[in-house]
Design an enzyme around this catalytic site. Structure first.
Site, mmCIF file in Angstrom:
data_model
loop_
_atom_site.group_PDB
_atom_site.id
_atom_site.type_symbol
_atom_site.label_atom_id
_atom_site.label_comp_id
_atom_site.label_asym_id
_atom_site.label_seq_id
_atom_site.Cartn_x
_atom_site.Cartn_y
_atom_site.Cartn_z
ATOM 1 N N HIS A 139 0.862 -1.180 0.000
ATOM 2 C CA HIS A 139 0.000 0.000 0.000
ATOM 3 C C HIS A 139 0.896 1.226 0.000
ATOM 4 O O HIS A 139 1.662 1.465 0.943
ATOM 5 C CB HIS A 139 -0.902 0.001 1.237
ATOM 6 C CG HIS A 139 -1.727 1.234 1.359
ATOM 7 N ND1 HIS A 139 -2.733 1.566 0.478
ATOM 8 C CD2 HIS A 139 -1.681 2.249 2.271
ATOM 9 C CE1 HIS A 139 -3.276 2.713 0.837
ATOM 10 N NE2 HIS A 139 -2.657 3.148 1.931
ATOM 11 N N GLY A 154 2.943 5.109 4.096
ATOM 12 C CA GLY A 154 2.333 5.743 5.258
ATOM 13 C C GLY A 154 0.922 5.238 5.471
ATOM 14 O O GLY A 154 0.354 4.528 4.631
ATOM 15 N N GLU A 155 0.345 5.614 6.613
ATOM 16 C CA GLU A 155 -1.007 5.184 6.939
ATOM 17 C C GLU A 155 -2.018 5.741 5.938
ATOM 18 O O GLU A 155 -1.783 6.769 5.293
ATOM 19 C CB GLU A 155 -1.387 5.663 8.343
ATOM 20 C CG GLU A 155 -0.552 5.069 9.455
ATOM 21 C CD GLU A 155 -0.976 5.593 10.814
ATOM 22 O OE1 GLU A 155 -2.105 6.138 10.908
ATOM 23 O OE2 GLU A 155 -0.202 5.469 11.763
ATOM 24 N N SER A 156 -3.138 5.074 5.829
ATOM 25 C CA SER A 156 -4.217 5.559 4.978
ATOM 26 C C SER A 156 -4.695 6.918 5.482
ATOM 27 O O SER A 156 -4.923 7.104 6.678
ATOM 28 C CB SER A 156 -5.366 4.551 4.967
ATOM 29 O OG SER A 156 -6.414 4.993 4.141
ATOM 30 N N GLY A 157 -4.803 7.896 4.573
ATOM 31 C CA GLY A 157 -5.259 9.225 4.937
ATOM 32 C C GLY A 157 -4.173 10.190 5.324
ATOM 33 O O GLY A 157 -4.465 11.357 5.621
ATOM 34 N N VAL A 158 -2.906 9.780 5.312
ATOM 35 C CA VAL A 158 -1.824 10.663 5.731
ATOM 36 C C VAL A 158 -1.508 11.705 4.658
ATOM 37 O O VAL A 158 -0.856 12.720 4.936
ATOM 38 C CB VAL A 158 -0.563 9.836 6.077
ATOM 39 C CG1 VAL A 158 0.136 9.333 4.822
ATOM 40 C CG2 VAL A 158 0.396 10.645 6.946
ATOM 41 N N GLY A 159 -1.956 11.472 3.412
ATOM 42 C CA GLY A 159 -1.742 12.472 2.363
ATOM 43 C C GLY A 159 -0.846 12.023 1.224
ATOM 44 O O GLY A 159 -0.323 12.858 0.490
ATOM 45 N N LYS A 160 -0.694 10.715 1.029
ATOM 46 C CA LYS A 160 0.187 10.217 -0.046
ATOM 47 C C LYS A 160 -0.342 10.598 -1.422
ATOM 48 O O LYS A 160 0.407 11.097 -2.270
ATOM 49 C CB LYS A 160 0.330 8.693 0.063
ATOM 50 C CG LYS A 160 0.924 8.206 1.368
ATOM 51 C CD LYS A 160 1.130 6.705 1.363
ATOM 52 C CE LYS A 160 -0.175 5.923 1.264
ATOM 53 N NZ LYS A 160 -1.075 6.151 2.418
ATOM 54 N N SER A 161 -1.621 10.363 -1.663
ATOM 55 C CA SER A 161 -2.188 10.634 -2.991
ATOM 56 C C SER A 161 -2.232 12.140 -3.266
ATOM 57 O O SER A 161 -1.960 12.572 -4.395
ATOM 58 C CB SER A 161 -3.599 10.047 -3.093
ATOM 59 O OG SER A 161 -3.561 8.633 -2.985
ATOM 60 N N ASP A 178 -2.041 3.933 -4.538
ATOM 61 C CA ASP A 178 -2.774 3.050 -3.633
ATOM 62 C C ASP A 178 -2.143 1.669 -3.510
ATOM 63 O O ASP A 178 -1.883 1.204 -2.408
ATOM 64 C CB ASP A 178 -4.241 2.917 -4.051
ATOM 65 C CG ASP A 178 -5.072 2.243 -2.975
ATOM 66 O OD1 ASP A 178 -5.009 2.699 -1.815
ATOM 67 O OD2 ASP A 178 -5.752 1.257 -3.279
ATOM 68 N N GLU A 203 -6.782 8.243 -6.418
ATOM 69 C CA GLU A 203 -7.965 8.531 -5.615
ATOM 70 C C GLU A 203 -7.695 9.708 -4.687
ATOM 71 O O GLU A 203 -6.730 9.679 -3.901
ATOM 72 C CB GLU A 203 -8.363 7.315 -4.786
ATOM 73 C CG GLU A 203 -9.557 7.571 -3.888
ATOM 74 C CD GLU A 203 -9.732 6.508 -2.809
ATOM 75 O OE1 GLU A 203 -10.620 6.689 -1.952
ATOM 76 O OE2 GLU A 203 -8.982 5.522 -2.811
ATOM 77 N N ARG A 244 17.269 15.654 12.130
ATOM 78 C CA ARG A 244 17.327 17.044 11.700
ATOM 79 C C ARG A 244 18.521 17.329 10.799
ATOM 80 O O ARG A 244 18.508 18.305 10.047
ATOM 81 C CB ARG A 244 17.379 17.979 12.919
ATOM 82 C CG ARG A 244 16.157 17.863 13.823
ATOM 83 C CD ARG A 244 16.172 18.913 14.904
ATOM 84 N NE ARG A 244 16.132 20.266 14.352
ATOM 85 C CZ ARG A 244 16.180 21.373 15.106
ATOM 86 N NH1 ARG A 244 16.281 21.265 16.427
ATOM 87 N NH2 ARG A 244 16.142 22.566 14.544
#
Length: 314
Positions: A139, A154-161, A178, A203, A244
């Site tokens: 994913h 990253g987790e679903s909804g983190v902003g990858k797309s 996706d 998506e 950093r």
């Protein structure tokens, strides 16, 4: 065990079928090696792999033409009887009568190409290495940024797309959104592509499914690309100490290959597309021998050493 249909090989390389077309749909290829069976035609079958595609060129035909018809038939019968998946004739050669007889007797397809034997064999091996490579699906999002294949995890909804969409608008290319199919094509190379059903689609929550190829043109997408670098996106954690300076090298193992990676904390106001671009350029600089973080460390510690030497002289 990974496999690819012989029919797909025939279609991809536009091979001509001389004999045994009815056998092609039942044959699958399991090994990404190609053999030119010169030694076998001479009678040596030690360590022979009958599950490999066999290719004949100038040398093999020159040898076969020197044999008596009965001897040639016997040698070809022995080769076809091993259960080879097919026989491919390069350089525009047509099958000898004895080849057609052996092919009918043992149910083996005879195929042909006009390409030179060496270049065709190399192309076929490269193709089979990709098709038969060890693989998994992850994913994530795969994009090409400044020529580097960057895998966003990253987790679903983190902003990858959303990040990928901004990257595409900035002139870079989408490979997969996706779900990314990853194949290990060599001991050092991972190749990523999208499943056929969602290729070039992305998506965006609240908007829906977008066809990137139709919206931004063919220059905005790419069928597949190497995975050179991984960016892990995660929600900002105030209790976590993030890197950093970039002095610590981080790697993520995929299919036994260690891929360079970094973790990017996500919070409102951060322009992730710009960060991905900068990370891609910085990665390329490192592969070319320049590391900004190490250069700064050398500069700082070098100045400290000069000061200490000056103090001792005083």
């Amino acid at each position: 065990m990974n496999q690819t249909p012989l029919s797909k090989v025939v279609e991809t390389f536009k091979l001509q079928c001389f004999q045994g077309a009815e056998n092609i749909p039942q044959v699958n290829i399991f090994v990404p090696d190609v053999i030119r069976p010169g030694l076998q035609l001479a009678g040596n079958y030690m360590h022979f792999g009958p599950d490999r595609i066999q290719v004949l060129g100038n040398m093999e035909f020159a040898y076969l033409e020197r044999l008596q018809p009965s001897q040639r038939q016997a040698r070809l019968n022995t080769l076809f009887a091993t259960g080879i998946p097919c026989l491919i004739l390069a350089r525009g050669y047509k099958p000898m009568k004895e080849m057609e007889v052996a092919a009918r007797n043992f149910g083996v397809a005879i195929l042909g190409t006009d390409e030179a034997t060496g270049s065709f064999s190399s192309s076929l091996i490269k193709y089979l290495n990709v098709e038969l490579a060890d693989r998994l699906s992850m994913h994530g999002v795969l994009v090409e940024v400044y020529g580097e294949g960057v895998l966003l995890l990253g987790e679903s909804g983190v902003g990858k797309s959303e990040t990928a969409l901004e990257i595409i608008k900035r002139g870079h290319r989408l490979i997969a959104d996706d779900l990314v199919e990853i194949r290990r094509v060599s001991d050092t190379t991972l190749l990523g592509r999208a499943p056929d059903i969602i290729r070039y689609l992305i998506e965006i929550r609240g908007v829906g499914i977008l066809d990137i190829k139709e919206l931004y043109g063919v220059s905005s997408v790419k069928y597949q690309d190497n995975i050179d670098f991984i960016l892990k996106l995660e929600y900002w954690d105030e209790s976590k100490n993030y890197e950093r300076f970039g002095l610590q090298d981080e790697y993520t193992e995929i299919l036994g290959i260690q891929v360079p990676s970094i973790t990017i904390p996500v919070r409102p106001g951060r322009n992730l597309a710009v960060i991905v671009e900068a990370a891609a350029i910085n990665f390329r600089q490192k592969t070319m021998g320049y590391d900004a973080a190490k250069a700064l460390a050398e500069r700082v510690f070098g100045q400290s050493n000069v000061m200490k030497e000056g103090d001792s002289l005083a």
